[in-house]
Design a protein around this motif. Structure first.
Motif, mmCIF file in Angstrom:
data_model
loop_
_atom_site.group_PDB
_atom_site.id
_atom_site.type_symbol
_atom_site.label_atom_id
_atom_site.label_comp_id
_atom_site.label_asym_id
_atom_site.label_seq_id
_atom_site.Cartn_x
_atom_site.Cartn_y
_atom_site.Cartn_z
ATOM 1 N N UNK A 230 -6.199 2.900 -10.232
ATOM 2 C CA UNK A 230 -4.862 2.343 -10.080
ATOM 3 C C UNK A 230 -4.655 1.954 -8.630
ATOM 4 N N UNK A 231 -4.172 0.761 -8.344
ATOM 5 C CA UNK A 231 -3.957 0.361 -6.956
ATOM 6 C C UNK A 231 -2.978 1.310 -6.279
ATOM 7 N N UNK B 216 7.001 1.756 -3.235
ATOM 8 C CA UNK B 216 5.780 1.272 -3.901
ATOM 9 C C UNK B 216 5.984 -0.127 -4.493
ATOM 10 N N UNK B 217 4.897 -0.884 -4.530
ATOM 11 C CA UNK B 217 4.920 -2.198 -5.151
ATOM 12 C C UNK B 217 5.296 -3.335 -4.231
ATOM 13 N N UNK B 218 5.612 -3.082 -2.983
ATOM 14 C CA UNK B 218 5.972 -4.143 -2.038
ATOM 15 C C UNK B 218 4.796 -4.439 -1.128
ATOM 16 N N UNK C 234 3.563 -8.389 7.010
ATOM 17 C CA UNK C 234 2.739 -8.049 5.838
ATOM 18 C C UNK C 234 2.151 -6.650 5.952
ATOM 19 N N UNK C 235 1.817 -6.094 4.811
ATOM 20 C CA UNK C 235 1.302 -4.731 4.752
ATOM 21 C C UNK C 235 -0.055 -4.601 5.433
ATOM 22 N N UNK D 206 4.426 5.331 -1.846
ATOM 23 C CA UNK D 206 5.056 4.712 -0.689
ATOM 24 C C UNK D 206 4.027 4.506 0.416
ATOM 25 N N UNK D 207 4.229 3.459 1.231
ATOM 26 C CA UNK D 207 3.272 3.165 2.293
ATOM 27 C C UNK D 207 4.015 2.953 3.602
#
Length: 682
Positions: free
Chosen positions: A650-651, A669-671, A680-681, A657-658
């Motif tokens: 799973x990614x 999560x998911x952004x 950007x991440x 959270x990052x």
């Protein structure tokens, strides 16, 4: 003509013959001249027998006291004195013994000798014919128990015998409550505890089989030996302290470890209740604080550095202080005679609110479940840990050295908290009438050391501090953390006076009232260590999120479980995957699929490191449901989460959270772009 003589303390002497008058303390003998003879000033023994009476305050007593004798009878429960006569039969005497000791007619045997020889049978022979004289000691043995001669506590004490503690416990079994002691206490009580020394080639002048004062084994409480250890040991172990108390000829028959009480004794009816009245019977004694000479735990050891590093991660990421409970076990500490070590296997972090200089605990709804899990894993709560860290230089990672001899080691508030926890986890003890004495619960502080690095310091508070905290007699000072304050009596509570001793500038011992009180009188320091060879009760090399870290962005949910399982390779055994204390807590306490009633087999597998049991539990319906939930929340089809077979993972971006690399903001999560700086991440 009357002759009057005063008879003091119930004894009349003539030619070194003692006439015991047990009922008369001060008696007046009134004798006629014809009975005594005018030429004599003191009546003879035979003349007193002829008189037949002794007058005391107008009451006449027959003078037949010469027939009365007192016989001592010793049993495993103690010694009692039986009043009898020389002409009394053995059967009547045995009835008196049975009534005195509470036995039935055939529930015991009485012997003339300690080795069970010369039994006194129930017969019509008088005691004089059996050659039983005044002051003789007889020995009673219960027929059902049949104890050996070693149960009598008047045998000479042999310090090399390991049965000294067990024999003394028999004599106290009737008074102390039968509470099972901890396994480590039961083990150490059976050990000899001697400190063996080799033959000194310079001082010993005897052969290899001999012993002298330079090589004879030492007692475990020998202060010279403890002071010459490297480093020196200031406190003897608790079991060495017990050996010191139970040593000697009586084997500690009268030793009782009394718990201090600071409260008024209830049930005193001679006066009105406090504050209207108090007396010496119900008033608690004043307390003079002394530095405790022993400690219940002699060493604290973390199984590995990972346990402490994960706990410190919260402070490293937030700068706020953190607290946790230490779960582990008590084992033997072989560096100190009869010592006890607290081994820490995991840290559980309860709900709390932390800032840079304060901590506030919140009621934990999962506390009972955590205790149950730990018990099934063979662990128990052995202490608590908290941080007191302040960054000195963030570039090189140093922390401030704030706790030292010039400030304090534990604040008064921390001592009160430690005393509260120690009272909650009292130490079962067979020598205490209450069934408990002291505590093995330890306190660990993560703080800066002299080298400006993080150090772990271990402490306990004394039994006197526990009593003051239990009875709500100790308060912290607002502006001086190193000082406590003994409360003053009020209409709601009577508080006994608390004193401590210190030396003045001339070296004299001065007694001070504990208002205020330096808390160093209440503290016992304990060495905290890490092993050279790390030990892992929980073998998982992966990191499942720690509970109650929502403020850090680490949550325990099925998203994090799916991420955790996706990191497992196909070659990793299932036991190593689930062997994580925090993961097991989540499986039992989660609200979606709690496994409290069905996880027993898995806990046994982790406790015994049994891969077969873990594989058996893996095939259960409960684990299949957990896998299905992980696949669903991870956005995959059912069955695609095949971590054991090397399936797709799973990614991480979709389940956790990052932290932004540019502004460190924690994003949901998911952004893919930071919500704060829009960068950007990656």
């Amino acid at each position: 003509m009357l002759f009057t003589q005063t008879w003091f303390q119930g004894f009349y002497f003539e030619n070194d013959r003692r006439l015991a008058a047990t009922k008369i303390h001060v008696a007046t003998l009134t004798l006629t001249a014809s009975a005594c003879g005018t030429s004599r000033n003191v009546p003879s023994y035979s003349e007193l027998q002829k008189l037949g009476t002794v007058q005391e305050s107008g009451t006449a007593y027959p003078i037949n006291m010469a027939e009365n004798i007192i016989i001592r009878v010793q049993s495993p429960e103690g010694m009692k004195k039986i009043t009898s006569t020389k002409r009394e039969t053995a059967a009547a005497f045995l009835k008196k013994v049975a009534k005195e000791f509470g036995f039935n007619s055939n529930g015991f045997s009485v012997y003339l000798n300690r080795n069970k020889t010369g039994e006194i049978l129930s017969q019509n022979k008088t005691l004089s014919l059996l050659k039983i004289k005044h002051g003789d000691m007889l020995f009673l043995f219960p027929s059902s128990a049949g104890p050996s001669s070693e149960t009598m506590d008047t045998q000479p004490h042999s310090s090399s015998s390991s049965s000294s503690s067990s024999s003394s416990s028999l004599s106290r079994s009737h008074s102390a409550p039968q509470i099972p002691e901890d396994e480590i206490d039961q083990y150490l009580s059976k050990q000899e505890g001697k400190i063996y020394r080799n033959r000194d080639p310079q001082l010993c002048r005897h052969g290899p089989m001999g012993k002298c004062v330079h090589c004879v084994p030492l007692e475990p409480f020998d202060e010279d030996y403890l002071n010459h250890l490297d480093p020196p040991v200031k406190h003897m172990s608790f079991h060495a302290y017990i050996r010191k108390l139970t040593g000697g000829a009586d084997k500690g028959k009268f030793v009782a470890l009394e718990n201090i009480s600071c409260k008024i004794k209830s049930g005193c009816e001679g006066h009105l209740p406090w504050p209207e009245g108090i007396c010496t019977k119900c008033q608690p004694s004043a307390i003079t604080l002394n530095r405790q000479k022993y400690r219940h735990v002699d060493n604290i050891m973390f199984e590995n550095h990972t346990i402490a590093d994960r706990f410190l991660d919260f402070w490293r990421k937030t700068g706020n202080q953190r607290m946790g409970y230490l779960y582990g076990r008590y084992t033997e500490h072989k560096d100190i005679p009869l010592g006890i070590r607290a081994e820490v296997a995991a840290i559980y972090e309860p709900p709390q609110i932390g800032t840079q200089n304060s901590l506030e605990l919140i009621e934990d709804p999962r506390a009972a479940a955590v205790e149950e899990i730990a018990a099934k894993l063979g662990l128990r709560k052995v202490g608590w840990i908290f941080t007191d860290l302040l960054s000195e230089d963030t570039r090189i990672g140093t922390v401030r050295y704030s706790r030292n001899k010039d400030s304090y080691f534990l604040s008064a508030e921390e001592c009160i908290t430690a005393g509260h926890f120690q009272n909650q986890h009292a130490n079962p003890c067979r020598l205490s009438p209450d069934g408990h004495f002291g505590s093995k619960f330890v306190t660990v502080v993560a703080t800066g050391g002299p080298d400006n690095q993080v150090h772990f310091e271990g402490y306990q508070v004394s039994n006197q501090c526990m009593a003051l905290v239990r009875d709500e007699c100790l308060l912290p000072c607002r502006d001086a953390p190193e000082l406590g304050y003994a409360k003053e009596s009020s209409s709601e509570q009577y508080v006994p006076d608390v004193f401590y001793k210190d030396k003045d500038k001339f070296g004299n011992d001065i007694t001070y009232l504990a208002r205020p009180l330096p808390v160093e009188y209440l503290i016992i320091d304990i060495t905290t260590t890490f092993p050279k060879d790390p030990v892992f009760t929980f073998s998982s090399t992966l990191r499942f999120p720690i509970e109650n870290r929502d403020a850090l962005g680490e949550t325990q949910d099925f998203h994090s479980l799916a991420t955790y399982l996706s990191q497992c390779s196909s070659s990793l055994p299932f036991l190593d995957i689930v062997s994580d204390f925090h993961l097991l807590i989540f499986l039992v306490t989660n609200e979606v699929m709690p496994l409290r009633d069905s996880i027993g087999l898995l806990l046994d597998a982790v406790k015994t490191s049994n891969e077969e049991l873990a594989q058996t539990w893996k095939k259960s319906e409960q684990w299949a449901t957990i896998e299905q939930l992980c696949s669903t929340v991870g956005g995959q089809q059912a069955g695609s989460l095949d971590y054991a077979m090397g399936g797709p993972s799973i990614p991480a971006s979709s389940s956790a959270m990052w932290s932004c690399l540019h502004c460190t903001f924690m994003n949901q999560p998911g952004t893919e772009h930071c919500e704060m700086c829009s960068l950007p991440r990656s």
